[in-house]
Write a protein that holds these residues in place. Structure first.
Motif, PDB file in Angstrom:
ATOM      1  N   ARG A 107       0.833  -1.197   0.000  1.00  0.00           N
ATOM      2  CA  ARG A 107       0.000   0.000   0.000  1.00  0.00           C
ATOM      3  C   ARG A 107       0.866   1.245   0.000  1.00  0.00           C
ATOM      4  O   ARG A 107       1.279   1.753   1.037  1.00  0.00           O
ATOM      5  CB  ARG A 107      -0.930   0.001   1.221  1.00  0.00           C
ATOM      6  CG  ARG A 107      -2.001  -1.073   1.223  1.00  0.00           C
ATOM      7  CD  ARG A 107      -3.028  -0.872   0.114  1.00  0.00           C
ATOM      8  NE  ARG A 107      -3.553   0.483   0.055  1.00  0.00           N
ATOM      9  CZ  ARG A 107      -4.499   0.969   0.883  1.00  0.00           C
ATOM     10  NH1 ARG A 107      -5.012   0.188   1.826  1.00  0.00           N
ATOM     11  NH2 ARG A 107      -4.926   2.208   0.754  1.00  0.00           N
ATOM     12  N   ALA A 127     -12.003   9.259   4.128  1.00  0.00           N
ATOM     13  CA  ALA A 127     -13.368   8.852   3.790  1.00  0.00           C
ATOM     14  C   ALA A 127     -14.188   9.991   3.192  1.00  0.00           C
ATOM     15  O   ALA A 127     -15.134   9.752   2.432  1.00  0.00           O
ATOM     16  CB  ALA A 127     -14.065   8.311   5.042  1.00  0.00           C
ATOM     17  N   HIS A 148      -4.626  -1.885  12.682  1.00  0.00           N
ATOM     18  CA  HIS A 148      -3.699  -1.159  11.808  1.00  0.00           C
ATOM     19  C   HIS A 148      -2.262  -1.652  11.990  1.00  0.00           C
ATOM     20  O   HIS A 148      -1.500  -1.707  11.020  1.00  0.00           O
ATOM     21  CB  HIS A 148      -3.792   0.339  12.085  1.00  0.00           C
ATOM     22  CG  HIS A 148      -5.099   0.954  11.683  1.00  0.00           C
ATOM     23  ND1 HIS A 148      -5.738   0.633  10.504  1.00  0.00           N
ATOM     24  CD2 HIS A 148      -5.898   1.862  12.320  1.00  0.00           C
ATOM     25  CE1 HIS A 148      -6.866   1.328  10.418  1.00  0.00           C
ATOM     26  NE2 HIS A 148      -6.983   2.075  11.510  1.00  0.00           N
ATOM     27  N   ALA A 178      -9.013   6.066   3.565  1.00  0.00           N
ATOM     28  CA  ALA A 178     -10.355   5.572   3.876  1.00  0.00           C
ATOM     29  C   ALA A 178     -10.370   4.069   4.050  1.00  0.00           C
ATOM     30  O   ALA A 178     -11.150   3.531   4.841  1.00  0.00           O
ATOM     31  CB  ALA A 178     -11.312   5.988   2.765  1.00  0.00           C
ATOM     32  N   ASP A 179      -9.478   3.370   3.315  1.00  0.00           N
ATOM     33  CA  ASP A 179      -9.454   1.906   3.383  1.00  0.00           C
ATOM     34  C   ASP A 179      -8.221   1.347   4.083  1.00  0.00           C
ATOM     35  O   ASP A 179      -7.842   0.198   3.860  1.00  0.00           O
ATOM     36  CB  ASP A 179      -9.564   1.304   1.978  1.00  0.00           C
ATOM     37  CG  ASP A 179      -8.491   1.833   1.033  1.00  0.00           C
ATOM     38  OD1 ASP A 179      -7.770   2.777   1.425  1.00  0.00           O
ATOM     39  OD2 ASP A 179      -8.370   1.302  -0.083  1.00  0.00           O
ATOM     40  N   GLY A 180      -7.580   2.177   4.918  1.00  0.00           N
ATOM     41  CA  GLY A 180      -6.461   1.662   5.705  1.00  0.00           C
ATOM     42  C   GLY A 180      -5.164   2.427   5.491  1.00  0.00           C
ATOM     43  O   GLY A 180      -5.106   3.359   4.687  1.00  0.00           O
TER      44      GLY A 180
END
Length: 280
Positions: A107, A127, A148, A178-180
């Motif tokens: 990521r 988000a 996390h 928003a997704d980590g």
């Protein structure tokens, strides 16, 4: 806003359409929010070596590849051309790492272009669609901290399997999208197999995660994911899907990774105390 001088060439080349605002200014670069057609992206403008507080320490640049032997000789001699080549190698290291890690499923922001010392890449959003905050600006519940932390340990494993150690990983260069979590700031990334300092840097990176998330979930402070994953990597047993326990028992005759972790923790505590004394 008026386009900074360093971004005007990208507008002239049609790589970006406009500059929206400055997002942040850090030790190595200034980041701007820019528009490209209908998309919002960010442009990372690297600072000159004389303006940076983060130095290109030998630990980080060891075994980095350059274009040719002429560049290598010039960099070793510290000539003007050599300093320029060193700057280019320092900046392109992040670009190379981003493409390499994105391909490995890590990521990181999606890179789009690199032009004249400016890296154009994805704007990591929260988000609400705004710029995602850094971890150090967020307060977590114990459950969120555990989730996390687990996700980032897995990202560190994927990075290591791709042959990369971040080298400066902490709550200050991880964004909460928003997704980590998304890992950023990679110009100091090192080759895991080719840099003899990689084990120490990996232990420090993973130790920083343990230290930060341990504020919210104290049981994480007892984990030893760093030594565990390096030991597996060193023996050729680490894959992106290898289950980790967070416990580590050194093999007989192996390097004392626990002692190295203690040294890293002591150094971190000393630096925190120094910054407190200096009023940082």
């Amino acid at each position: 806003m008026k386009a900074p001088a360093r971004l005007q060439p990208l507008i002239d080349e049609g790589l970006i359409d406009s500059v929206v605002r400055q997002l942040m200014s850090g030790k190595e670069a200034t980041v701007y929010v820019v528009r490209v057609g209908e998309d919002t992206r960010c442009a990372k403008v690297y600072k000159a070596a004389t303006q940076r507080s983060f130095r290109q320490a030998v630990d980080y640049t060891e075994n980095r590849k350059v274009k040719n032997s002429r560049q290598a000789r010039a960099m070793a001699k510290g000539t003007r051309y050599g300093r320029q080549a060193q700057e280019e190698a320092w900046q392109s290291a992040e670009v190379d790492a981003l493409y390499r890690l994105a391909a490995a499923g890590v990521r990181v922001p999606v890179p789009y272009n690199f032009h004249d010392g400016v890296l154009l890449m994805e704007l990591v959003a929260d988000a609400e669609g705004g710029a995602a905050p850094r971890l150090n600006d967020v307060v977590f519940t114990p459950e969120e901290a555990r989730r996390h932390h687990a996700a980032l340990v897995q990202q560190a494993v994927r990075m290591l399997c791709a042959g990369v150690v971040h080298g400066d990983l902490s709550e200050f260069n991880i964004l909460l999208a928003a997704d980590g979590p998304v890992i950023i700031d990679l110009p100091q990334a090192v080759d895991a197999a080719g840099n003899r300092h990689a084990p120490r840097m990996l232990l420090r990176d993973v130790g920083n995660l343990r230290h930060f998330f341990g504020r919210f979930a104290p049981e994480l402070r007892a984990t030893e994911y760093g030594p565990e994953m390096w030991s597996l990597y060193e023996r050729g047993l680490l894959t992106a899907d290898t289950p980790l326990s967070g416990r580590f028992e050194p093999l007989q005759g192996a390097v004392d990774l626990r002692a190295l972790m203690r040294e890293i923790d002591d150094a971190r505590d000393e630096e925190a105390a120094r910054q407190l004394r200096m009023g940082f």
